[in-house]
Write an enzyme that holds these catalytic residues in place. Structure first.
Site, short mmCIF file in Angstrom:
data_model
loop_
_atom_site.label_atom_id
_atom_site.label_comp_id
_atom_site.label_asym_id
_atom_site.label_seq_id
_atom_site.Cartn_x
_atom_site.Cartn_y
_atom_site.Cartn_z
N ARG A 1 -55.94 -45.69 -2.58
CA ARG A 1 -55.42 -45.06 -3.65
C ARG A 1 -53.99 -44.54 -3.70
NH1 ARG A 1 -60.79 -43.41 -2.89
NH2 ARG A 1 -62.11 -44.32 -4.19
N LYS B 1 -41.15 -48.94 -11.99
CA LYS B 1 -42.19 -49.78 -12.64
C LYS B 1 -42.59 -50.86 -11.66
CE LYS B 1 -40.72 -50.09 -17.50
NZ LYS B 1 -40.31 -51.20 -18.65
N GLU C 1 -28.04 -58.13 -16.23
CA GLU C 1 -28.54 -56.95 -16.48
C GLU C 1 -26.91 -55.85 -16.49
OE1 GLU C 1 -31.50 -55.86 -17.38
OE2 GLU C 1 -32.85 -57.41 -16.83
N LYS D 1 -29.22 -46.26 -15.08
CA LYS D 1 -30.67 -46.33 -15.12
C LYS D 1 -31.38 -45.06 -14.79
CE LYS D 1 -34.66 -49.36 -14.60
NZ LYS D 1 -35.33 -50.46 -14.13
N GLU E 1 -41.35 -44.42 -20.33
CA GLU E 1 -41.10 -45.08 -21.81
C GLU E 1 -41.47 -44.49 -23.02
OE1 GLU E 1 -41.20 -49.46 -22.91
OE2 GLU E 1 -40.12 -49.57 -21.11
N ARG F 1 -35.83 -44.75 -22.69
CA ARG F 1 -35.95 -45.80 -21.83
C ARG F 1 -36.03 -47.12 -22.39
NH1 ARG F 1 -38.90 -46.28 -15.81
NH2 ARG F 1 -38.52 -48.07 -15.64
N ASN G 1 -34.59 -52.11 -22.58
CA ASN G 1 -34.93 -53.56 -23.15
C ASN G 1 -34.13 -54.18 -24.08
OD1 ASN G 1 -37.60 -52.96 -21.68
ND2 ASN G 1 -38.21 -51.81 -23.37
N HIS H 1 -34.51 -57.94 -24.19
CA HIS H 1 -35.66 -58.43 -23.35
C HIS H 1 -36.68 -58.99 -24.16
CE1 HIS H 1 -33.54 -56.61 -20.08
NE2 HIS H 1 -34.53 -56.60 -19.32
N HIS I 1 -37.87 -62.16 -22.53
CA HIS I 1 -39.24 -62.23 -22.02
C HIS I 1 -39.97 -63.69 -22.56
CE1 HIS I 1 -39.78 -57.98 -20.42
NE2 HIS I 1 -39.16 -58.81 -19.26
N HIS J 1 -34.60 -64.63 -15.11
CA HIS J 1 -34.83 -63.40 -15.76
C HIS J 1 -33.41 -63.05 -16.60
CE1 HIS J 1 -36.46 -59.36 -17.31
NE2 HIS J 1 -35.29 -58.95 -16.39
N1 LIG Z 1 -39.88 -53.38 -12.11
C1 LIG Z 1 -38.90 -53.38 -12.95
O1 LIG Z 1 -38.41 -52.37 -13.52
C2 LIG Z 1 -38.09 -54.72 -13.14
C3 LIG Z 1 -37.02 -54.89 -13.75
C4 LIG Z 1 -36.41 -56.08 -14.00
C5 LIG Z 1 -36.86 -57.27 -13.54
N2 LIG Z 1 -38.09 -57.16 -12.76
C6 LIG Z 1 -38.90 -58.46 -12.14
O2 LIG Z 1 -38.06 -58.84 -11.25
C7 LIG Z 1 -38.35 -60.22 -10.92
C8 LIG Z 1 -37.13 -60.93 -10.44
O3 LIG Z 1 -36.20 -60.50 -9.65
P1 LIG Z 1 -35.26 -61.40 -8.77
O4 LIG Z 1 -34.54 -62.04 -9.59
O5 LIG Z 1 -34.82 -60.67 -7.74
O6 LIG Z 1 -36.32 -62.53 -8.23
P2 LIG Z 1 -37.05 -63.06 -6.72
O7 LIG Z 1 -37.44 -61.54 -6.37
O8 LIG Z 1 -38.02 -64.14 -6.72
O9 LIG Z 1 -35.61 -63.41 -5.82
C9 LIG Z 1 -34.97 -64.47 -6.11
C10 LIG Z 1 -35.10 -65.37 -5.09
O10 LIG Z 1 -33.84 -64.76 -4.03
C11 LIG Z 1 -34.25 -65.09 -3.06
N3 LIG Z 1 -33.79 -64.10 -2.12
C12 LIG Z 1 -34.02 -62.63 -2.23
N4 LIG Z 1 -32.98 -61.78 -1.41
C13 LIG Z 1 -32.12 -62.97 -1.06
C14 LIG Z 1 -31.06 -62.80 -0.31
N5 LIG Z 1 -30.33 -61.60 0.18
N6 LIG Z 1 -30.39 -63.95 0.07
C15 LIG Z 1 -30.95 -65.18 -0.14
N7 LIG Z 1 -31.88 -65.35 -1.09
C16 LIG Z 1 -32.72 -64.12 -1.25
C17 LIG Z 1 -35.71 -64.97 -3.05
O11 LIG Z 1 -36.57 -65.29 -1.95
C18 LIG Z 1 -36.14 -65.65 -4.42
O12 LIG Z 1 -36.11 -67.13 -3.82
C19 LIG Z 1 -39.13 -60.45 -12.08
O13 LIG Z 1 -40.31 -60.65 -11.62
C20 LIG Z 1 -39.16 -59.32 -13.01
O14 LIG Z 1 -40.19 -59.49 -13.94
C21 LIG Z 1 -38.75 -55.94 -12.80
#
Ligand SMILES: NC(=O)c1ccc[n+]([C@@H]2O[C@H](COP(=O)([O-])OP(=O)(O)OC[C@H]3O[C@@H](n4cnc5c(N)ncnc54)[C@H](O)[C@@H]3O)[C@@H](O)[C@H]2O)c1
Length: 351
Positions: free
Chosen positions: A124, A146, A188, A230, A240, A245, A249, A252, A256, A268
């Site tokens: 929980r 989020k 971003e 942010k 949101e 907030r 987007n 986005h 998306h 992304h």
């Molecule tokens: N929660 C939120 O508010 C929010 C906002 C934007 C995006 N997201 C989410 O974030 C995700 C995308 O995140 P991402 O682009 O970081 O992808 P990811 O977490 O898949 O990382 C990308 C790749 O980089 C590798 N990696 C990570 N750190 C590394 C480093 N320091 N050196 C070498 N390799 C490294 C990872 O293993 C992976 O292969 C999506 O799922 C998206 O929906 C969430």
């Protein structure tokens, strides 16, 4: 060390610090002890980040007499599912984690979303700390609370809002990050400039080579400025509920849809870049934005190495599956000019 204090307006007691500095991770053991976050820590990371940083973080914590164990999942968006969360929760039970434990999330946005979600529902809810290791996670996904996973029907459709106890943004992690992931995160950051901060946008135009060359000073500047934008938004509008907030987007809705159409092979930030170009085109057509501004944005995205067109048009059904839909209306974020964005409700039949 530069610090940003986060205080959620609706829950003033829910406050925490974002540390931003090369090597700030060195302060983690002291922080955990001083703040008594948990009695035992699960370092939750993906398979790739585990190899590069997970094992050494575990050794570092153990050396500092912190009780910790690693738990990991296969890297990549395909892992961002309820099944992965369940598997990790089972592993935590097997490893005797309990309600006094905490999770340290180490990784990109996928680890951040999975780890934050798991922490918010395990027993929980237990505390968590975010250590973002991609540029995208540092400026976006780790900030704001989020969390969640994807469904067949779309991205991030199951989740919670759960703030961490602290965020450690250590620029050192970016040294091993592949160049396409730097460009991915930069998308971003350019978005923040367009919606809120013309000075940031101009800085990126002027210092693009330094940023892409991973120069510490340039990276720290754009990361800190992005996080501040942010944080200011989420402090006032965590869930949101207002247009504030929703501004985040920008780009986005179409982005998306493109990500989904590519079966999540499109990064992304790359999808968002195309999404920003599409929404700007609509803004120019509707005389919300001057063509000159749209061209300037497109030029920077292109120069940064981001895609500005897609072979396929985003499909209406994918656009409509976006969570920002409400009844027959959908909120769209338009940039009026660089540094200023607005939200407009558009009737879906107009699409
Ligand atoms: N929660 C939120 O508010 C929010 C906002 C934007 C995006 N997201 C989410 O974030 C995700 C995308 O995140 P991402 O682009 O970081 O992808 P990811 O977490 O898949 O990382 C990308 C790749 O980089 C590798 N990696 C990570 N750190 C590394 C480093 N320091 N050196 C070498 N390799 C490294 C990872 O293993 C992976 O292969 C999506 O799922 C998206 O929906 C969430």
């Amino acid at each position: 060390m530069p610090k940003i204090k986060v205080k959620i307006a609706r829950r003033p007691r829910d406050k925490y610090t974002i540390f931003i500095k090369e090597n700030c991770i060195d302060y983690l053991p002291e922080f955990l002890k001083e703040n008594k976050i948990g009695t035992k820590y699960a370092i939750l990371t993906d398979s790739k980040t585990k190899k590069i940083y997970g094992d050494s973080l575990l050794r570092f914590l153990k050396k500092n007499k912190i009780n910790a164990e690693l738990i990991s999942f296969d890297q990549g968006e395909k892992s961002k599912t309820l099944a992965t969360v369940e598997k990790l929760a089972e592993e935590m039970i097997t490893k005797n984690f309990d309600r006094d434990s905490a999770i340290i999330v180490l990784g990109g946005g996928v680890a951040g979303d999975i780890g934050g979600f798991l922490a918010s529902i395990f027993m929980r809810g237990i505390p968590h700390i975010q250590i973002p290791t991609t540029l995208l996670a540092m400026v976006d996904s780790a900030i704001g609370g989020k969390t969640g996973v994807d469904l067949e029907g779309g991205k991030n459709l199951i989740g919670t809002t759960s703030q961490p106890k602290a965020i450690f943004v250590d620029i050192n992690y970016l040294k091993t990050l592949p160049q396409n992931q730097i460009v991915n995160g930069l998308s971003e950051i350019i978005k923040y400039g367009i919606i809120k901060d013309k000075k940031l946008f101009k800085y990126i135009e002027k210092n693009l080579e330094k940023i892409l060359g991973k120069e510490t000073e340039a990276l720290e500047y754009i990361i800190e400025r992005s996080i501040k934008i942010k944080v200011k938004i989420i402090e006032r509008d965590e869930k949101e509920l207002t247009n504030e907030r929703i501004l985040l987007n920008y780009g986005h809705t179409f982005g998306h849809a493109l990500e989904k159409m590519s079966n999540y092979t499109l990064l992304h930030g790359f999808a968002i870049s195309i999404g920003m170009v599409i929404i700007n085109k609509l803004a120019v057509e509707q005389k919300i934005m001057k063509e000159k501004e749209a061209k300037r944005i497109k030029a920077l995205l292109k120069k940064a190495g981001l895609p500005i067109t897609s072979m396929k048009k985003p499909e209406t059904k994918d656009i409509l599956s976006d969570k920002k839909r409400s009844g027959n209306f959908m909120n769209f974020v338009f940039a009026k000019k660089i540094g200023k964005a607005i939200v407009r409700k558009e009737k879906i039949t107009k699409l």
